[in-house]
Enzyme design. Structure first.
Site, PDB file in Angstrom:
ATOM      1  N   GLN A  18       0.592  -0.984   0.027  1.00 35.43           N
ATOM      2  CA  GLN A  18      -0.050  -0.170   0.255  1.00 35.43           C
ATOM      3  C   GLN A  18       0.617   1.049   0.202  1.00 35.43           C
ATOM      4  O   GLN A  18       0.967   2.325  -0.465  1.00 35.43           O
ATOM      5  CB  GLN A  18      -1.259   0.612   0.835  1.00 35.43           C
ATOM      6  N   ARG A  45      15.546  -0.623  11.001  1.00 30.98           N
ATOM      7  CA  ARG A  45      15.259  -1.711   9.713  1.00 30.98           C
ATOM      8  C   ARG A  45      15.027  -0.840   8.406  1.00 30.98           C
ATOM      9  O   ARG A  45      14.912  -2.416   7.281  1.00 30.98           O
ATOM     10  CB  ARG A  45      13.066  -0.963  10.635  1.00 30.98           C
ATOM     11  N   TYR A  53      19.996  -0.933  22.489  1.00 27.41           N
ATOM     12  CA  TYR A  53      20.930  -1.170  21.559  1.00 27.41           C
ATOM     13  C   TYR A  53      21.289  -1.109  20.712  1.00 27.41           C
ATOM     14  O   TYR A  53      20.731   0.777  19.716  1.00 27.41           O
ATOM     15  CB  TYR A  53      20.761  -3.212  20.780  1.00 27.41           C
ATOM     16  N   ASP A 111       3.152 -10.846  11.174  1.00 27.93           N
ATOM     17  CA  ASP A 111       1.813 -10.470  12.317  1.00 27.93           C
ATOM     18  C   ASP A 111       0.436 -10.479  11.626  1.00 27.93           C
ATOM     19  O   ASP A 111      -0.602 -10.780  12.099  1.00 27.93           O
ATOM     20  CB  ASP A 111       2.236  -8.780  12.600  1.00 27.93           C
TER      21      ASP A 111
HETATM   22  C1  FAD Z   1       8.259  -1.554  19.520  1.00 26.34           C
HETATM   23  C2  FAD Z   1       8.382  -2.557  18.682  1.00 26.34           C
HETATM   24  C3  FAD Z   1       9.802  -3.647  18.625  1.00 26.34           C
HETATM   25  C4  FAD Z   1      10.289  -4.358  17.805  1.00 26.34           C
HETATM   26  N1  FAD Z   1      11.315  -5.183  17.573  1.00 26.34           N
HETATM   27  C5  FAD Z   1      11.345  -6.494  17.005  1.00 26.34           C
HETATM   28  C6  FAD Z   1      13.138  -7.305  17.203  1.00 26.34           C
HETATM   29  O1  FAD Z   1      13.751  -6.781  17.896  1.00 26.34           O
HETATM   30  N2  FAD Z   1      12.789  -8.093  16.575  1.00 26.34           N
HETATM   31  C7  FAD Z   1      11.942  -9.035  15.633  1.00 26.34           C
HETATM   32  O2  FAD Z   1      12.584  -9.770  15.268  1.00 26.34           O
HETATM   33  N3  FAD Z   1      10.555  -8.753  15.678  1.00 26.34           N
HETATM   34  C8  FAD Z   1      10.374  -6.954  16.543  1.00 26.34           C
HETATM   35  N4  FAD Z   1       8.807  -6.440  16.358  1.00 26.34           N
HETATM   36  C9  FAD Z   1       8.143  -7.431  15.735  1.00 26.34           C
HETATM   37  C10 FAD Z   1       7.976  -6.770  14.533  1.00 26.34           C
HETATM   38  O3  FAD Z   1       8.091  -5.481  13.857  1.00 26.34           O
HETATM   39  C11 FAD Z   1       7.242  -7.353  13.616  1.00 26.34           C
HETATM   40  O4  FAD Z   1       6.598  -8.586  13.982  1.00 26.34           O
HETATM   41  C12 FAD Z   1       7.275  -7.410  12.493  1.00 26.34           C
HETATM   42  O5  FAD Z   1       7.482  -5.921  11.485  1.00 26.34           O
HETATM   43  C13 FAD Z   1       6.342  -7.943  11.153  1.00 26.34           C
HETATM   44  O6  FAD Z   1       6.145  -8.278   9.587  1.00 26.34           O
HETATM   45  P1  FAD Z   1       5.936  -7.896   9.330  1.00 26.34           P
HETATM   46  O7  FAD Z   1       6.013  -8.380   7.673  1.00 26.34           O
HETATM   47  O8  FAD Z   1       4.482  -9.352   8.956  1.00 26.34           O
HETATM   48  O9  FAD Z   1       4.321  -7.098   9.125  1.00 26.34           O
HETATM   49  P2  FAD Z   1       4.792  -5.551   8.527  1.00 26.34           P
HETATM   50  O10 FAD Z   1       6.284  -4.790   9.130  1.00 26.34           O
HETATM   51  O11 FAD Z   1       3.685  -4.955   9.672  1.00 26.34           O
HETATM   52  O12 FAD Z   1       3.860  -5.581   7.187  1.00 26.34           O
HETATM   53  C14 FAD Z   1       3.279  -4.672   6.764  1.00 26.34           C
HETATM   54  C15 FAD Z   1       3.255  -4.187   4.733  1.00 26.34           C
HETATM   55  O13 FAD Z   1       1.862  -4.609   4.694  1.00 26.34           O
HETATM   56  C16 FAD Z   1       1.438  -3.763   4.218  1.00 26.34           C
HETATM   57  N5  FAD Z   1       0.316  -3.551   4.426  1.00 26.34           N
HETATM   58  C17 FAD Z   1      -0.358  -3.805   4.877  1.00 26.34           C
HETATM   59  N6  FAD Z   1      -1.722  -3.408   5.243  1.00 26.34           N
HETATM   60  C18 FAD Z   1      -2.007  -3.137   3.251  1.00 26.34           C
HETATM   61  C19 FAD Z   1      -3.305  -3.792   2.494  1.00 26.34           C
HETATM   62  N7  FAD Z   1      -3.790  -3.393   2.734  1.00 26.34           N
HETATM   63  N8  FAD Z   1      -3.070  -3.520   1.147  1.00 26.34           N
HETATM   64  C20 FAD Z   1      -1.189  -3.629   1.115  1.00 26.34           C
HETATM   65  N9  FAD Z   1      -0.299  -3.548   1.542  1.00 26.34           N
HETATM   66  C21 FAD Z   1      -0.909  -3.462   3.203  1.00 26.34           C
HETATM   67  C22 FAD Z   1       2.041  -2.821   4.751  1.00 26.34           C
HETATM   68  O14 FAD Z   1       2.419  -0.925   4.115  1.00 26.34           O
HETATM   69  C23 FAD Z   1       3.475  -3.176   5.628  1.00 26.34           C
HETATM   70  O15 FAD Z   1       4.572  -3.095   4.197  1.00 26.34           O
HETATM   71  C24 FAD Z   1       8.541  -5.500  17.255  1.00 26.34           C
HETATM   72  C25 FAD Z   1       7.189  -4.590  17.371  1.00 26.34           C
HETATM   73  C26 FAD Z   1       7.666  -3.524  17.417  1.00 26.34           C
HETATM   74  C27 FAD Z   1       6.427  -3.325  18.319  1.00 26.34           C
END
Ligand code: FAD
Length: 400
Positions: free
Chosen positions: A35, A108, A217, A295
């Protein structure tokens, strides 16, 4: 359909791009629909343990990422007010000796940049930006993804890698009901030159206290320090990467904590806050030719630092299931889900368990605090909490 399906991925975050790279490298045609108009993660850090960096090395991007990251020498535990310090575990060379791969702390946007470049260099992969996914329809023979701009695309498989508020999950299972944990996570980036000299070290630190904890870190070859401060409070319930707070509010939340914690807080240019939610582990997340990863299907509080590591593992295992297994895509996706259900459930639960461990009331009393930390962070309990995570091998994990 030949034996390799054409895969549509909703979401180009860490999980979606890793999946796209793995699928393309293993021979599938893949298209990512993200998106955002630009692939720019929020400016925050992330810890990638050996189980996650193993995947990135297997996909050929490990060294490129390492060049932009920090390889922390180890981790320490400190008591919130006295600053007394214990070693949690060694990393650096020890991570490589024990688990075969480094423990990296990464900015990131750098991680997304490395993944994006690798995906774009694959002729079988495409990334579409400014492409918001709003729904899908599937039949016996194909799946159609609907975009907000009114267009549709067809594929053999659809993967919802669209994060914690996943539209694809909603399409499969309806609206979810997250529960607020009562914990708010503050985060920020501190330029290293603003910190006192004794804090400029290549180690990760976990401060533990009654009702809160702080993790920091180094990132980007030690140029900046990443800060995450978690605190129990009930008045903020927005789950967002972009909600801003003020350093005054953050400092007030950590009143009474050690000077080193406040040295970090007062040097954060803009602090952000994120309300931590939990969702019960899902029993299933694939229906027909549509599945989820990261997630979207197993979000967790960040207290094992494994959410992104799990999303990265998911992408690789899903690509293996779709390319190594016989049968229709539905049964291959089920095999992916079966390979991931128990491990990700354990990570979700282990992360939540760390809330009471890191925030234990025993930490309020100096004598009990020392005894508590010595017991909880002794060698055997640490090994039990982390070894199973770090030792996982995506390349040989069983699929059936
Ligand atoms: C404060 C904090 C610290 C963290 N530290 C760590 C760490 O040290 N180590 C670790 O392993 N994890 C950590 N995490 C967890 C980690 O950030 C998430 O588990 C990870 O980002 C999940 O990746 P993902 O690709 O599933 O989702 P996301 O990173 O949320 O990516 C989802 C993507 O989908 C896109 N999207 C959403 N809806 C739509 C739609 N309808 N159409 C098209 N695109 C869409 C978004 O724009 C985004 O780019 C942390 C989380 C937080 C909140």
């Amino acid at each position: 359909m030949g034996s390799y399906p054409r895969v549509l991925i909703a979401g180009g975050g860490i999980g979606g791009l890793t999946a796209a790279l793995a699928l393309a490298r293993m021979g599938c045609e893949v298209a990512v629909y993200e998106q955002a108009a630009e692939l720019r993660e929020v400016g925050a850090g992330i810890q990638l343990a050996a189980n996650g960096t193993h995947v990135l090395y297997a996909l050929g991007v490990g060294e490129a990422l390492k060049a932009l990251s920090c390889e922390a020498e180890g981790k320490e535990i400190r008591i919130w007010n006295s600053g007394e310090t214990w070693k949690l575990f060694d990393l650096g060379k020890v991570s490589i000796e024990r688990y075969g791969y480094p423990y990296l702390t990464v900015y990131r946007p750098d991680l997304l940049g490395v993944l994006e470049r690798a995906v774009r260099s694959e002729k079988r992969a495409l990334i579409h930006l400014g492409a918001k996914c709003i729904g899908f329809q599937q039949t016996e023979t194909s799946v159609t993804l609907q975009l907000e701009n009114g267009s549709t695309v067809d594929g053999d498989v659809l993967v919802g890698a669209d994060g914690v508020h996943s539209r694809i999950r909603q399409g499969l299972f309806g609206p979810d009901k997250p529960q607020f944990t009562g914990v708010v996570a503050w985060r920020g980036i501190v330029p290293m030159e603003r910190l006192p000299r004794h804090m400029v070290r290549m180690v990760g630190t976990n401060w533990v206290g009654p009702g809160g904890h702080v993790v920091h870190y180094p990132l980007r070859a030690g140029k900046v320090m990443n800060f995450v401060g978690a605190l129990e409070r009930s008045d903020w319930q927005v789950e967002s990467w972009s909600a801003r707070g003020t350093t005054g509010e953050l400092a007030a939340d950590f009143a009474g904590w050690h000077d080193d914690v406040h040295a970090l807080i007062r040097n954060i240019p803009v602090p952000f806050k994120w309300a931590l939610m939990v969702r019960p582990p899902m029993e299933r997340w694939s229906v027909g030719r549509v599945t989820l990863l990261g997630d979207a299907c197993h979000s967790m509080v960040p207290f094992l630092a494994q959410g992104a590591n799990m999303a990265i593992e998911d992408g690789y295992i899903m690509a293996r299931a779709l390319t190594e297994l016989p049968g229709d895509v539905g049964s291959r996706l089920k095999a992916y889900e079966n390979a991931r259900r128990e491990r990700t459930r354990r990570a979700v639960e282990g992360s939540a368990d760390n809330i009471q461990r890191f925030h234990n009331r025993a930490l309020a009393d100096p004598a009990r605090a020392r005894e508590y930390v010595s017991r909880e962070w002794a060698g055997a309990p640490i090994a039990e909490r982390y070894e199973w995570l770090f030792r996982y091998d995506v390349t040989t994990a069983e699929l059936d």
